[in-house]
Design a protein around this motif. Structure first.
Motif, PDB file in Angstrom:
ATOM      1  N   THR A 120      53.332  37.469  35.167  1.00 37.09           N
ATOM      2  CA  THR A 120      54.575  36.958  34.607  1.00 37.09           C
ATOM      3  C   THR A 120      54.299  35.676  33.836  1.00 37.09           C
ATOM      4  N   TYR A 121      55.213  35.343  32.938  1.00 43.67           N
ATOM      5  CA  TYR A 121      55.076  34.141  32.130  1.00 43.67           C
ATOM      6  C   TYR A 121      56.341  33.315  32.231  1.00 43.67           C
ATOM      7  N   ALA A 122      56.178  32.054  32.633  1.00 44.49           N
ATOM      8  CA  ALA A 122      57.249  31.065  32.618  1.00 44.49           C
ATOM      9  C   ALA A 122      56.640  29.850  31.928  1.00 44.49           C
ATOM     10  N   ALA A 123      57.014  29.648  30.680  1.00 47.86           N
ATOM     11  CA  ALA A 123      56.383  28.638  29.827  1.00 47.86           C
ATOM     12  C   ALA A 123      56.110  27.343  30.574  1.00 47.86           C
ATOM     13  N   PRO A 124      54.918  26.852  30.506  1.00 53.56           N
ATOM     14  CA  PRO A 124      53.760  27.330  29.764  1.00 53.56           C
ATOM     15  C   PRO A 124      52.734  28.070  30.626  1.00 53.56           C
ATOM     16  N   THR A 125      53.158  28.657  31.768  1.00 56.75           N
ATOM     17  CA  THR A 125      52.186  29.191  32.721  1.00 56.75           C
ATOM     18  C   THR A 125      52.302  30.698  32.888  1.00 56.75           C
ATOM     19  N   LEU A 126      51.159  31.364  32.795  1.00 50.50           N
ATOM     20  CA  LEU A 126      51.058  32.774  33.103  1.00 50.50           C
ATOM     21  C   LEU A 126      50.549  32.864  34.537  1.00 50.50           C
ATOM     22  N   SER A 127      51.122  33.744  35.342  1.00 51.48           N
ATOM     23  CA  SER A 127      50.685  33.831  36.735  1.00 51.48           C
ATOM     24  C   SER A 127      50.717  35.263  37.241  1.00 51.48           C
ATOM     25  N   TRP A 128      49.963  35.472  38.293  1.00 57.54           N
ATOM     26  CA  TRP A 128      49.928  36.766  38.977  1.00 57.54           C
ATOM     27  C   TRP A 128      49.700  36.501  40.444  1.00 57.54           C
ATOM     28  N   SER A 129      50.306  37.320  41.297  1.00 55.29           N
ATOM     29  CA  SER A 129      50.005  37.310  42.720  1.00 55.29           C
ATOM     30  C   SER A 129      50.273  38.695  43.269  1.00 55.29           C
ATOM     31  N   GLY A 130      49.523  39.046  44.320  1.00 54.08           N
ATOM     32  CA  GLY A 130      49.721  40.354  44.925  1.00 54.08           C
ATOM     33  C   GLY A 130      48.632  40.672  45.917  1.00 54.08           C
ATOM     34  N   PRO A 131      48.786  41.796  46.602  1.00 52.01           N
ATOM     35  CA  PRO A 131      47.762  42.213  47.553  1.00 52.01           C
ATOM     36  C   PRO A 131      46.469  42.569  46.817  1.00 52.01           C
ATOM     37  N   LEU A 132      45.352  42.353  47.494  1.00 58.77           N
ATOM     38  CA  LEU A 132      44.048  42.672  46.900  1.00 58.77           C
ATOM     39  C   LEU A 132      43.073  42.973  48.031  1.00 58.77           C
ATOM     40  N   ALA A 133      42.669  44.212  48.121  1.00 61.20           N
ATOM     41  CA  ALA A 133      41.760  44.643  49.183  1.00 61.20           C
ATOM     42  C   ALA A 133      40.377  44.020  49.002  1.00 61.20           C
ATOM     43  N   VAL A 134      39.598  44.003  50.064  1.00 56.61           N
ATOM     44  CA  VAL A 134      38.213  43.523  49.992  1.00 56.61           C
ATOM     45  C   VAL A 134      37.473  44.371  48.960  1.00 56.61           C
ATOM     46  N   GLY A 135      36.805  43.719  48.027  1.00 52.48           N
ATOM     47  CA  GLY A 135      36.054  44.406  46.990  1.00 52.48           C
ATOM     48  C   GLY A 135      36.889  44.868  45.806  1.00 52.48           C
ATOM     49  N   ALA A 136      38.200  44.752  45.899  1.00 49.60           N
ATOM     50  CA  ALA A 136      39.077  45.208  44.814  1.00 49.60           C
ATOM     51  C   ALA A 136      39.129  44.186  43.685  1.00 49.60           C
ATOM     52  N   THR A 137      39.461  44.678  42.517  1.00 51.68           N
ATOM     53  CA  THR A 137      39.571  43.844  41.320  1.00 51.68           C
ATOM     54  C   THR A 137      40.914  44.104  40.656  1.00 51.68           C
ATOM     55  N   ARG A 138      41.522  43.048  40.130  1.00 53.74           N
ATOM     56  CA  ARG A 138      42.744  43.165  39.329  1.00 53.74           C
ATOM     57  C   ARG A 138      42.442  42.493  37.997  1.00 53.74           C
ATOM     58  N   THR A 139      42.717  43.195  36.911  1.00 53.45           N
ATOM     59  CA  THR A 139      42.498  42.654  35.576  1.00 53.45           C
ATOM     60  C   THR A 139      43.835  42.512  34.876  1.00 53.45           C
ATOM     61  N   VAL A 140      44.069  41.328  34.323  1.00 56.14           N
ATOM     62  CA  VAL A 140      45.294  41.045  33.579  1.00 56.14           C
ATOM     63  C   VAL A 140      44.887  40.691  32.153  1.00 56.14           C
ATOM     64  N   THR A 141      45.527  41.320  31.194  1.00 53.34           N
ATOM     65  CA  THR A 141      45.300  40.964  29.794  1.00 53.34           C
ATOM     66  C   THR A 141      46.627  40.510  29.186  1.00 53.34           C
ATOM     67  N   TYR A 142      46.508  39.616  28.228  1.00 56.55           N
ATOM     68  CA  TYR A 142      47.666  39.143  27.487  1.00 56.55           C
ATOM     69  C   TYR A 142      47.175  38.606  26.154  1.00 56.55           C
ATOM     70  N   SER A 143      48.107  38.400  25.236  1.00 54.16           N
ATOM     71  CA  SER A 143      47.683  37.935  23.918  1.00 54.16           C
ATOM     72  C   SER A 143      48.633  36.887  23.353  1.00 54.16           C
ATOM     73  N   VAL A 144      48.121  36.179  22.357  1.00 52.31           N
ATOM     74  CA  VAL A 144      48.892  35.219  21.580  1.00 52.31           C
ATOM     75  C   VAL A 144      48.602  35.492  20.116  1.00 52.31           C
ATOM     76  N   THR A 145      49.523  35.072  19.265  1.00 55.70           N
ATOM     77  CA  THR A 145      49.314  35.165  17.824  1.00 55.70           C
ATOM     78  C   THR A 145      49.265  33.751  17.268  1.00 55.70           C
ATOM     79  N   VAL A 146      48.213  33.463  16.519  1.00 62.76           N
ATOM     80  CA  VAL A 146      47.998  32.124  15.967  1.00 62.76           C
ATOM     81  C   VAL A 146      49.094  31.791  14.966  1.00 62.76           C
TER      82      VAL A 146
END
Length: 82
Positions: free
Chosen positions: A52-78
C-alpha cells in the motif's frame, strides 16, 4: 540517467531466512520512504502483492513462512522537468 516521462520500476524482495514463520498476528513487514523519489517523479499507483502507499511511504506486511519470499514491484514516472 533518465529523462522526463521515463517509467522507473522498483523491486523489493523480502525473504524469511529465520527459523520461525511470520504470521498474520505477527507479520513480516517493510516500508520504503519515497520522499527522495517523489520530489522528482510521480508514483504510478501500481504496487502489487498487497503493498500500500500512503504518501510518501510504500509499505507491506503479512505472513511469511520460513524460506518464503514476497516480491513487491512498483513504479514512478519521472516528472518534466525532472
Amino acid at each position: 540517467p533518465v529523462t522526463p516521462g521515463t517509467k522507473v520500476t522498483y523491486t523489493v524482495t523480502v525473504t524469511n531466512t529465520g527459523t520461525a514463520a511470520y504470521t498474520t498476528a505477527s507479520p513480516a513487514s517493510f516500508t520504503d520512504d519515497l520522499t527522495a523519489v517523489i520530489d522528482d517523479a510521480t508514483y504510478n499507483g501500481d504496487a502489487n502483492n498487497g503493498a500500500t502507499y500512503a504518501a510518501p511511504t510504500l509499505s507491506w506486511s503479512g505472513p511469511l513462512a520460513v524460506g518464503a519470499t514476497r516480491t513487491v514491484t512498483y513504479s514512478v514516472t519521472v516528472n518534466s522537468p525532472d
